[in-house]
Design an enzyme around this catalytic site. Structure first.
Site, PDB file in Angstrom:
ATOM      1  N   TYR A   1      -1.339  -0.166  10.810  1.00 37.32           N
ATOM      2  CA  TYR A   1      -1.961  -0.849   9.152  1.00 37.32           C
ATOM      3  C   TYR A   1      -0.493  -0.837   8.252  1.00 37.32           C
ATOM      4  O   TYR A   1      -0.020  -1.642   7.449  1.00 37.32           O
ATOM      5  CB  TYR A   1      -3.134   0.220   8.556  1.00 37.32           C
ATOM      6  CG  TYR A   1      -3.296  -0.726   6.870  1.00 37.32           C
ATOM      7  CD1 TYR A   1      -3.614  -1.881   6.699  1.00 37.32           C
ATOM      8  CD2 TYR A   1      -3.650   0.715   5.965  1.00 37.32           C
ATOM      9  CE1 TYR A   1      -3.613  -2.401   5.676  1.00 37.32           C
ATOM     10  CE2 TYR A   1      -3.561  -0.178   4.782  1.00 37.32           C
ATOM     11  CZ  TYR A   1      -4.173  -1.017   4.403  1.00 37.32           C
ATOM     12  OH  TYR A   1      -4.044  -1.337   3.329  1.00 37.32           O
TER      13      TYR A   1
ATOM     14  N   SER B   1       0.581  -1.327  -0.366  1.00 37.28           N
ATOM     15  CA  SER B   1       0.253  -0.015   0.106  1.00 37.28           C
ATOM     16  C   SER B   1       1.181   0.910  -0.003  1.00 37.28           C
ATOM     17  O   SER B   1       1.826   1.763   0.737  1.00 37.28           O
ATOM     18  CB  SER B   1      -1.324   0.108   1.780  1.00 37.28           C
ATOM     19  OG  SER B   1      -1.450   1.122   0.965  1.00 37.28           O
TER      20      SER B   1
ATOM     21  N   LYS C   1       2.465  -3.437   6.149  1.00 35.84           N
ATOM     22  CA  LYS C   1       2.286  -3.584   4.447  1.00 35.84           C
ATOM     23  C   LYS C   1       4.165  -3.283   4.098  1.00 35.84           C
ATOM     24  O   LYS C   1       4.456  -4.344   3.617  1.00 35.84           O
ATOM     25  CB  LYS C   1       1.586  -2.559   3.875  1.00 35.84           C
ATOM     26  CG  LYS C   1       0.659  -2.671   4.387  1.00 35.84           C
ATOM     27  CD  LYS C   1       0.070  -3.743   3.274  1.00 35.84           C
ATOM     28  CE  LYS C   1      -1.138  -4.595   3.451  1.00 35.84           C
ATOM     29  NZ  LYS C   1      -1.923  -6.094   2.938  1.00 35.84           N
TER      30      LYS C   1
END
Ligand SMILES: NC(=O)c1ccc[n+]([C@@H]2O[C@H](COP(=O)([O-])OP(=O)(O)OC[C@H]3O[C@@H](n4cnc5c(N)ncnc54)[C@H](O)[C@@H]3O)[C@@H](O)[C@H]2O)c1
Length: 317
Positions: A142, A118, A146
């Site tokens: 988050y 991402s 990644k």
């Protein structure tokens, strides 16, 4: 080619499944149905949480039964706010799930992996177009999961894994209404849902140093993104390179106000905007430098913002 697609019942994963099948690949999906919908695909689905204790056994059996040539790993929790509130869960599920997958792939001798990463890995970049080598630092758990995931994929080259990380920018739109994004987490679905409820879409900040003061993002059509996965698998098949990271975007920015103007056009509705101050942690601009994926994978997004918004609006009608 026989492909294992994790998270294939999700919004993006189901587009990847559809395009893979259209291209003649055989697909099996692994998904825990937490946000995925079985109605989105027509293939074998194995219901398992990749981060659970039984996942290794399930993957082991599945990989013995099918001789997959490559894995596309999309399964992950993806809510930024939730990751701030429950960081342990995000590390357990996103990192633990990937660790199990890599262990199973190593044991089964599957050596090609495409990993859903991402633009959240970049944090708040201070460049106009973000290249893959930009030394970004993710600003939430988050994004951290990644970036750690990318490191795990690159470290697996020690046992022969060839892995590609695809850093998605702002994914939106749909190819067919049945595969539409049903989660209200990103600007376009959030704004469309608000308008449908008769509410005004919220705008957070119009005092950024951008074209009209609102935040600018790189919106990529989910169909173009799905195609990037197939290009990535084809590249893994013929390339000797062990590991690489690619931005997937259009290289073109659109502001929040420009997106909302496109929703006015697509819907034929005029609506008021609900203005709010800036939210902490929103980068003013996040636009991909797409030269690497264009040069190496011959990827070029075919859909523009108008098509993205229209497909999202039509699917919601
Ligand atoms: N949507 C975006 O704009 C965006 C942007 C950048 C990256 N991504 C990444 O793309 C991937 C797919 O995102 P999406 O938008 O399709 O989300 P989604 O929630 O629609 O799809 C995720 C799928 O994975 C499944 N899943 C989640 N955790 C799992 C687990 N532990 N075990 C098995 N299955 C699990 C869910 O049931 C769902 O079907 C994710 O990895 C996400 O982080 C998405």
């Amino acid at each position: 080619m026989k492909l294992l697609i994790t998270g294939g019942l999700g919004y993006i994963g189901s587009h990847v499944v559809l395009q893979a099948q259209r291209a003649g690949h055989e697909v099996v999906v692994v998904d825990d149905l937490s946000t995925g919908l079985t109605s989105r695909v027509d293939c074998q689905v194995v219901d398992v949480d990749l981060a659970s204790e039984k996942a290794l056994d399930v993957l082991h059996n599945l990989m013995n039964e099918h001789h997959f040539e490559a894995v596309i790993h999309l399964a992950a929790r993806k809510q930024v706010g939730q990751s701030v509130e429950q960081p342990e869960r995000y590390f357990k599920d996103n990192i633990g799930g990937l660790a199990n997958l890599l262990l199973a792939m190593k044991e089964a001798g599957i050596k090609k992996l495409v990993f859903s990463s991402s633009a959240a890995t970049y944090g708040i970049p201070e460049v106009e177009l973000v290249p893959e080598d930009y030394p970004g630092i993710p600003i939430n758990p988050y994004g951290q999961t990644k970036l750690i995931g990318e490191w795990m994929v690159s470290n697996a080259s020690i046992w022969g894994l060839k892995g590609l990380n695809l850093r998605y920018f702002n994914v939106a739109g749909c190819e067919i209404p049945a595969l539409a994004d049903t989660a209200e987490l990103n600007l376009i679905p959030i704004a469309i849902a608000a308008i449908k409820r008769g509410q005004s879409p919220k705008v957070f900040g119009v005092d950024y140093p951008t074209i009209d003061g609102s935040c600018v993002r790189d919106y990529v059509h989910v169909g173009d993104l799905a195609n990037a996965h197939l290009l990535a698998v084809a590249y893994l098949e013929q390339s000797r390179q062990e590991h690489a990271t690619f931005n997937v975007g259009t290289g073109i920015g659109a502001s929040v106000l420009e997106v909302l103007a496109e929703i006015r056009v697509a819907s034929g509705l005029d609506f008021e905007l609900d203005m709010h101050p800036r939210r902490p942690g929103d980068p003013p601009k996040l636009i991909a430098d797409t030269s690497r994926i264009e040069n190496i994978l011959s990827f070029k997004a075919r859909h523009d913002l108008k098509e993205i918004v229209k497909s999202a609006w039509d699917a919601s009608s």
